[in-house]
Design an enzyme around this catalytic site. Sequence first.
Site, PDB file in Angstrom:
ATOM      1  N   GLU A   1     -33.124  -9.232   5.810  1.00 24.69           N
ATOM      2  CA  GLU A   1     -34.281  -7.428   6.471  1.00 24.69           C
ATOM      3  C   GLU A   1     -33.012  -6.922   7.287  1.00 24.69           C
ATOM      4  OE1 GLU A   1     -39.003  -6.428   7.313  1.00 24.69           O
ATOM      5  OE2 GLU A   1     -38.283  -8.706   7.434  1.00 24.69           O
TER       6      GLU A   1
ATOM      7  N   GLU B   1     -40.903 -13.421  17.155  1.00 22.21           N
ATOM      8  CA  GLU B   1     -42.052 -12.751  16.333  1.00 22.21           C
ATOM      9  C   GLU B   1     -42.829 -12.781  16.200  1.00 22.21           C
ATOM     10  OE1 GLU B   1     -41.944 -10.180  11.682  1.00 22.21           O
ATOM     11  OE2 GLU B   1     -41.056 -12.219  11.680  1.00 22.21           O
TER      12      GLU B   1
END
Length: 882
Positions: free
Chosen positions: A485, A760
């Site tokens: 990502e 996260e």
Amino acid sequence: MKPAAIIACFFLLFRKNGLAQLNVTNLLTEAQKDPISVDAARPRFSWQIVPEQGKTGFQSAYEIEVDTISTNNGGYVKLWSGGKVTSGQSLYIPYGGKQLKSGRSYFWKVRVWDEKGNPSPWSGFASWKMGLLSSADWKAKWISPSSNGPVPLLRATVSLNKEIKEATAYITSYGFYEARINGKKVGDAYLTPGWTSYTKRLQYQAYDVKDLLKQGENAVGVTLGNGWYRSPLGPVAPRADFYGKELALLLQIKVVYADGTERLIVSDESWKSSTGAVRFAEIYNGCIIDTRLEQKGWDKAGFDDREWKSVKVQSYSNNNLVATVNEPVRQHETFKPLKISTTPRGEKIIDFGQNLVGWVRVTVKGQAGDSIRISHAEVLDKPGNFYTENLRSAKAQNIYILNDGEKHTFEPQFTWQGFRYIKVEGIKGDLNPDDFTAIALYSDMKVTGSFSCSNPMLNQLQHNIQWGQKGNFLDVPTDCPQRDERLGWTGDAQVFSRTAAFNMNVHNFFTKWLKDVAADQYPSGSVPYVVPDIFKTGTNEVGGSAGWGDVATILPWTVYTAYGDKQVLETQYQSMKAWVDFITRQSRNNLWATGNHFGDWLFYSVNDDRDGISAITSKYLIAQCFYARSTQILLNSARLLNKKADEQFYTQLLQKIKNAYLREYVTPNGLISSDTQTAYVIALEFDMLPANLRQQAADRLVKNIKLYNYHLTTGFLGTPYLCDVLSKFNHADVAYKLLLQDTYPSWLYPIKAGATTIWERWDGIRTDGSFEEASMNSYNHYAYGAIGDWMYQNIAGIQAAEAGYKKIIIKPLIGGNLTWAEAGYDCPYGRISSKWKIEAGKLDLVVTIPPNTTADIFVPDARGKTYQKYSVQSGVHHYSRQ
């Protein structure tokens, strides 16, 4: 009397008469120190003031002089003087002289007057050099290697027959580049030319290369890599060749000889290409270096390149070229192995003790053909094995192949990894810790903030926040640095921006990225989910989510308030307006209840419904609040920029938005339809409720928090403002309880689990030692680190009363059983610091206010119940209260 004694007496008389109270320092041009590639037509000047000890250091006027060098004798020639200007402004003063020329060097100095009208001495000269201001200034040609391999080498030789006075290289590429002259690397930057919306904005870098060139034969060599240009990008199924299929180089070196004549070295059809030891290099998958294929001396004069092939000249436009304004990515901290061990699976692993972003330098010795494989991971699994499932498809692996039995030292090229642990394969016997060094890599932003207190867990939290920022601020603000990502997610940058601006000087970093936000903004005004936008396909718009798209308004406002730079609002204004107008067109009856939204992303979800209390917040309710927030910022910006019609229009629109919110989502007695922490937090933070309903809304928020045993349930959009709202509405004790909570979900739970960066997810590692789902579970993801802003502004009490901290508020919030706290922040005017401690029932507070600013200092008592206010000027101030 001797001359030295005369000078000393004169100096003493000068001071006695009060004429030497100020000095000027830290001269910046376009917020950079002595830049050599400025493309602003009217560069802006900033400086700081240093008063004599015991003096306040206020500026009442200034005078700027700009000089250039005489071509005849090398002396300075005055180009422009603005004269004496009565103003206390010392930031972003624009040049006002005649048109500046491409590639030309200029010099400026400044003097100021204090509040009594006494002048300072002239500062020393600062310098800047203009960049290449038009496409016609580029005489170089775009060239590509003859074969479209992954890591080509390009080279040329040139003879310089005179003494060299100065030499400046201007370089850019499609793909990554590393340039070398006569065997030495040009500059110390990595991942150049950086990541922008390449078709609209491609940065070039400028380097002083005088010391690399020599009279006689020279060689210029450049290695190209896929980079962001054509590496596979994107989660789950990365797409390759997003911007193009062929790598290309544009290089131009301007050499000025001692006799004043000039010579240009340019990329053109005379260059040659080949390949070397680097066989593969991609962002997600790592690097392969095969030293058996190394071409030694390829970047030096005298190398035999007769077998090399000709390059191809490309017809690419230069109209998208822009000078680089943000700090380059550089190498920073290094880490030696903390522990070397063997896992239950028999894997040889090294623990560096810190989750970081960069790579590992390794020194190895083996046999010809031996392959050394370095794999990377953030965590070990519950049994202690190497865990890479959360990297998804990213291999994150570097491979080095030996060509002989000698020692070799390797670093990867054109890639990076996010890791704390590495797995080493291919080395026989025990691993030697001296052979391995982890190197941190991030944009070279100056560290501006520091925070510490009597609670070690909060100190570790601050550490984790800072390292989350370091690991994810690699030219763009990425969402994570390890998996497939590493994209510029707009929502993540938006929620963290205030904390980011305390920790580091992100002025240039964000200013650059915001230009790409505007460049990639869709014709409708919708803002992409990620910038640069690699999700778009054709005319398909992949964006428009509340809290993510609002980066277009919230981030420029954050930069303005932190640095006092009004130009960022001017530059971004059309983008800001386009975003708000996009929402308006999507709305019906002033309600934004359409489109796809991420909502309060990754909030704490529960399976039960406790006494009618839930953690699920309506995405459209959230959207309405952010609609109001962006409209508020837009009208504030219109007011600052003197856009009267816009100010009036958006003021009226804002009231309609808030009225629609109240009709749709709030009962007459103040109950919000989504009875969640996030719903109350953003309603109060964005001023969505009438005054008579605000305190009871804050009380309902506290009731919700208590039902969850003083745990938060907020996600990406609610978390940044949670403690802020509680402390504003007389619930500072609850804010502290949330901050200091160390069981899941909380900020301190990951720290108890050994985190060295922000996770996260609140439960990236569950209480039983298992992991959250691997498809989305980064252990270096800064969003929840947004609490750092509250720690600076409330625990230490450092707040901006005016943009850029021209006026400062110091108001520490006592609580959490803390016995001391201190923080420092380098604002544009200088260092602000706040340090308090409680001892024997007495609070002592020491505050430093920088020159040319004022402050209101609110001194709490030892229990934090009452405050005494003091309005002060710059200097060090001491206070004590029982």
